[in-house]
Design a protein around this motif. Structure first.
Motif, PDB file in Angstrom:
ATOM      1  N   ALA A  16     -56.875 -34.660 -42.582  1.00 57.02           N
ATOM      2  CA  ALA A  16     -55.824 -35.369 -43.310  1.00 57.02           C
ATOM      3  C   ALA A  16     -54.568 -35.572 -42.478  1.00 57.02           C
ATOM      4  N   GLY A  17     -54.506 -34.944 -41.291  1.00 57.71           N
ATOM      5  CA  GLY A  17     -53.361 -35.154 -40.412  1.00 57.71           C
ATOM      6  C   GLY A  17     -52.593 -33.915 -40.031  1.00 57.71           C
ATOM      7  N   ALA A  18     -53.056 -32.735 -40.446  1.00 57.69           N
ATOM      8  CA  ALA A  18     -52.349 -31.503 -40.092  1.00 57.69           C
ATOM      9  C   ALA A  18     -52.360 -31.291 -38.584  1.00 57.69           C
ATOM     10  N   SER A  19     -51.191 -30.906 -38.054  1.00 55.51           N
ATOM     11  CA  SER A  19     -51.065 -30.612 -36.618  1.00 55.51           C
ATOM     12  C   SER A  19     -51.491 -29.183 -36.311  1.00 55.51           C
ATOM     13  N   GLY A  20     -51.311 -28.306 -37.280  1.00 51.49           N
ATOM     14  CA  GLY A  20     -51.648 -26.895 -37.120  1.00 51.49           C
ATOM     15  C   GLY A  20     -51.968 -26.307 -38.479  1.00 51.49           C
ATOM     16  N   ILE A  21     -52.569 -25.130 -38.464  1.00 48.59           N
ATOM     17  CA  ILE A  21     -52.951 -24.433 -39.693  1.00 48.59           C
ATOM     18  C   ILE A  21     -52.248 -23.081 -39.725  1.00 48.59           C
ATOM     19  N   PHE A  22     -51.635 -22.768 -40.862  1.00 47.08           N
ATOM     20  CA  PHE A  22     -50.888 -21.525 -41.061  1.00 47.08           C
ATOM     21  C   PHE A  22     -51.611 -20.688 -42.111  1.00 47.08           C
ATOM     22  N   VAL A  23     -51.997 -19.472 -41.717  1.00 48.25           N
ATOM     23  CA  VAL A  23     -52.724 -18.591 -42.632  1.00 48.25           C
ATOM     24  C   VAL A  23     -51.943 -17.292 -42.796  1.00 48.25           C
ATOM     25  N   PRO A  24     -50.953 -17.270 -43.700  1.00 49.58           N
ATOM     26  CA  PRO A  24     -50.233 -16.013 -43.938  1.00 49.58           C
ATOM     27  C   PRO A  24     -51.109 -15.031 -44.702  1.00 49.58           C
ATOM     28  N   GLY A  25     -50.770 -13.752 -44.569  1.00 44.95           N
ATOM     29  CA  GLY A  25     -51.517 -12.742 -45.308  1.00 44.95           C
ATOM     30  C   GLY A  25     -52.636 -12.102 -44.525  1.00 44.95           C
ATOM     31  N   VAL A  26     -52.895 -12.558 -43.315  1.00 43.42           N
ATOM     32  CA  VAL A  26     -53.941 -11.958 -42.492  1.00 43.42           C
ATOM     33  C   VAL A  26     -53.335 -11.528 -41.158  1.00 43.42           C
ATOM     34  N   THR A  27     -53.484 -10.245 -40.836  1.00 44.19           N
ATOM     35  CA  THR A  27     -53.035  -9.725 -39.540  1.00 44.19           C
ATOM     36  C   THR A  27     -54.144  -8.952 -38.837  1.00 44.19           C
ATOM     37  N   ASP A  28     -55.310  -8.894 -39.454  1.00 42.78           N
ATOM     38  CA  ASP A  28     -56.455  -8.240 -38.824  1.00 42.78           C
ATOM     39  C   ASP A  28     -56.879  -9.063 -37.607  1.00 42.78           C
ATOM     40  N   LEU A  29     -56.944  -8.419 -36.459  1.00 40.67           N
ATOM     41  CA  LEU A  29     -57.168  -9.151 -35.219  1.00 40.67           C
ATOM     42  C   LEU A  29     -58.547  -9.809 -35.167  1.00 40.67           C
ATOM     43  N   ASP A  30     -59.569  -9.136 -35.672  1.00 40.32           N
ATOM     44  CA  ASP A  30     -60.906  -9.734 -35.667  1.00 40.32           C
ATOM     45  C   ASP A  30     -60.948 -10.986 -36.542  1.00 40.32           C
ATOM     46  N   LEU A  33     -43.776 -35.757 -36.879  1.00 38.49           N
ATOM     47  CA  LEU A  33     -43.438 -34.365 -37.177  1.00 38.49           C
ATOM     48  C   LEU A  33     -44.672 -33.471 -37.086  1.00 38.49           C
ATOM     49  N   TYR A  34     -44.436 -32.218 -36.715  1.00 40.76           N
ATOM     50  CA  TYR A  34     -45.516 -31.244 -36.662  1.00 40.76           C
ATOM     51  C   TYR A  34     -45.802 -30.782 -38.088  1.00 40.76           C
ATOM     52  N   LEU A  35     -46.986 -31.086 -38.575  1.00 43.33           N
ATOM     53  CA  LEU A  35     -47.366 -30.774 -39.952  1.00 43.33           C
ATOM     54  C   LEU A  35     -48.181 -29.481 -39.967  1.00 43.33           C
ATOM     55  N   HIS A  36     -47.521 -28.395 -40.337  1.00 47.72           N
ATOM     56  CA  HIS A  36     -48.131 -27.062 -40.366  1.00 47.72           C
ATOM     57  C   HIS A  36     -48.668 -26.835 -41.776  1.00 47.72           C
ATOM     58  N   ALA A  37     -49.967 -26.964 -41.958  1.00 44.83           N
ATOM     59  CA  ALA A  37     -50.581 -26.864 -43.272  1.00 44.83           C
ATOM     60  C   ALA A  37     -50.905 -25.401 -43.579  1.00 44.83           C
ATOM     61  N   ARG A  38     -50.274 -24.887 -44.614  1.00 48.30           N
ATOM     62  CA  ARG A  38     -50.448 -23.478 -44.975  1.00 48.30           C
ATOM     63  C   ARG A  38     -51.608 -23.313 -45.945  1.00 48.30           C
ATOM     64  N   GLY A  90     -62.583 -21.014 -35.084  1.00 46.53           N
ATOM     65  CA  GLY A  90     -63.165 -21.987 -35.987  1.00 46.53           C
ATOM     66  C   GLY A  90     -62.257 -23.143 -36.350  1.00 46.53           C
ATOM     67  N   ILE A  91     -61.017 -23.127 -35.875  1.00 49.11           N
ATOM     68  CA  ILE A  91     -60.044 -24.168 -36.203  1.00 49.11           C
ATOM     69  C   ILE A  91     -59.661 -24.900 -34.919  1.00 49.11           C
ATOM     70  N   ASP A  92     -59.702 -26.216 -34.949  1.00 48.23           N
ATOM     71  CA  ASP A  92     -59.505 -27.018 -33.740  1.00 48.23           C
ATOM     72  C   ASP A  92     -58.050 -27.240 -33.366  1.00 48.23           C
ATOM     73  N   VAL A  93     -57.114 -26.825 -34.229  1.00 44.69           N
ATOM     74  CA  VAL A  93     -55.692 -26.996 -33.954  1.00 44.69           C
ATOM     75  C   VAL A  93     -55.048 -25.606 -33.875  1.00 44.69           C
ATOM     76  N   PRO A  94     -53.802 -25.518 -33.390  1.00 44.82           N
ATOM     77  CA  PRO A  94     -53.158 -24.208 -33.271  1.00 44.82           C
ATOM     78  C   PRO A  94     -53.092 -23.456 -34.603  1.00 44.82           C
ATOM     79  N   LEU A  95     -53.335 -22.152 -34.529  1.00 50.32           N
ATOM     80  CA  LEU A  95     -53.320 -21.275 -35.693  1.00 50.32           C
ATOM     81  C   LEU A  95     -51.999 -20.525 -35.757  1.00 50.32           C
ATOM     82  N   GLY A  96     -51.351 -20.554 -36.926  1.00 53.37           N
ATOM     83  CA  GLY A  96     -50.136 -19.793 -37.152  1.00 53.37           C
ATOM     84  C   GLY A  96     -50.401 -18.618 -38.072  1.00 53.37           C
ATOM     85  N   VAL A  97     -49.748 -17.483 -37.800  1.00 55.64           N
ATOM     86  CA  VAL A  97     -49.875 -16.309 -38.656  1.00 55.64           C
ATOM     87  C   VAL A  97     -48.489 -15.767 -38.980  1.00 55.64           C
ATOM     88  N   LEU A  98     -48.441 -14.948 -40.024  1.00 52.80           N
ATOM     89  CA  LEU A  98     -47.205 -14.331 -40.468  1.00 52.80           C
ATOM     90  C   LEU A  98     -47.227 -12.856 -40.087  1.00 52.80           C
TER      91      LEU A  98
END
Length: 267
Positions: free
Chosen positions: A174-188, A141-146, A196-204
């Motif tokens: 630890a095995g996360a497939s991707g990282i989810f960082v809600p609360g940030v929409t600033d493009l920079d 399973l794709y483990l999206h670590a928030r 800085g993150i080696d796996v796909p980044l998710g945003v809200l």
């Protein structure tokens, strides 16, 4: 119908290069609507799932009821389903592993697991143990670590990128497939995080956020909208109810999906 293994593999692939755009659903009907609109996958939103089942968001929903809903959605649609399972529906790592096995058996191809706990964040090592148990229980399973640093306003603003990146590295190990960082929409900031993150980044995303193309251009590989669609649907419910009960008119519901079209989704 494709096998679970095929859907899991497809769901992983959709993140690279991305962006994978996910209009979040909360029941079978909304999942079918999302699929019919052309989405490549269905993502549940824990808040609206909980509300639809009579519970508050924030680890208040019974695990079995949440898993049952995921199973119903996965059976109804032909595309991969990723389930928002809050903090894993478990008081410890072993119970999170049990949740993951059940979610996998329900037909999900991925999950979100958050590190928020009450008003703060879980200890990094505790969260690492929970994510490792989740990955071990369902490695396909794709483990999206928030990471809730921005969502909860943890630390000083100038320290949040560093704190997020440190947690992200530990979660990936630890095995996360991707990282989810809600609360940030600033493009920079998104650019710094994605670099800085080696796996796909998710945003809200949502009202007021940059458009999907801009977020993707900054490095977001996965873009979801959380409870926003459900909130709008419930707002329409309230507006229509107030109109009917006060003026006795029906203009709020003039724009709709017809009974026949909705009913046909289930065929």
């Amino acid at each position: 119908m494709t096998s679970s293994a095929d859907r899991n593999q497809l769901f992983h692939a959709l993140h690279r290069p991305g962006p994978l755009v996910l209009p979040n659903a909360w029941d079978v009907a909304s999942a079918l609507i999302v699929e019919s609109a052309g989405a490549k996958a269905v993502a549940t939103t824990s808040g609206a799932v909980a509300w639809s089942l009579g519970a508050a968001d924030g680890d208040k929903l019974d695990r079995d009821r949440a898993i049952d809903l995921v199973a119903r959605i996965a059976k109804a649609v032909k595309i991969p389903v990723t389930a928002d399972i809050e903090s894993g529906f478990g008081k410890d790592a072993a119970e999170v592993g049990e949740t993951m096995r059940a979610i996998s058996e329900a037909g999900a191809s991925g999950v979100n697991i958050e590190d928020g706990h009450g008003p703060a964040l879980r200890d990094v090592q505790e969260q690492v143990d929970r994510l490792a148990a989740a990955h071990e229980a369902a490695p396909d399973l794709y483990l999206h670590a928030r990471i809730d640093v921005y969502l909860r306003g943890i630390g000083e603003p100038e320290d949040r990128v560093r704190i997020t990146l440190e947690r992200a590295q530990a979660y990936v190990e630890a095995g996360a497939s991707g990282i989810f960082v809600p609360g940030v929409t600033d493009l920079d900031t998104i650019k710094q995080l994605s670099e800085g993150i080696d796996v796909p980044l998710g945003v809200l995303a949502g009202p007021g956020a940059p458009a999907v193309g801009e977020l993707a251009g900054a490095g977001a590989a996965r873009i979801s909208i959380g409870t926003a669609i459900a909130e709008a649907a419930y707002a329409l419910t309230r507006k229509a109810a107030v109109e009917l009960l006060t003026s006795g008119t029906y203009s709020s519901v003039e724009e709709n999906i017809s009974y026949g079209e909705l009913n046909a989704l289930f065929n």
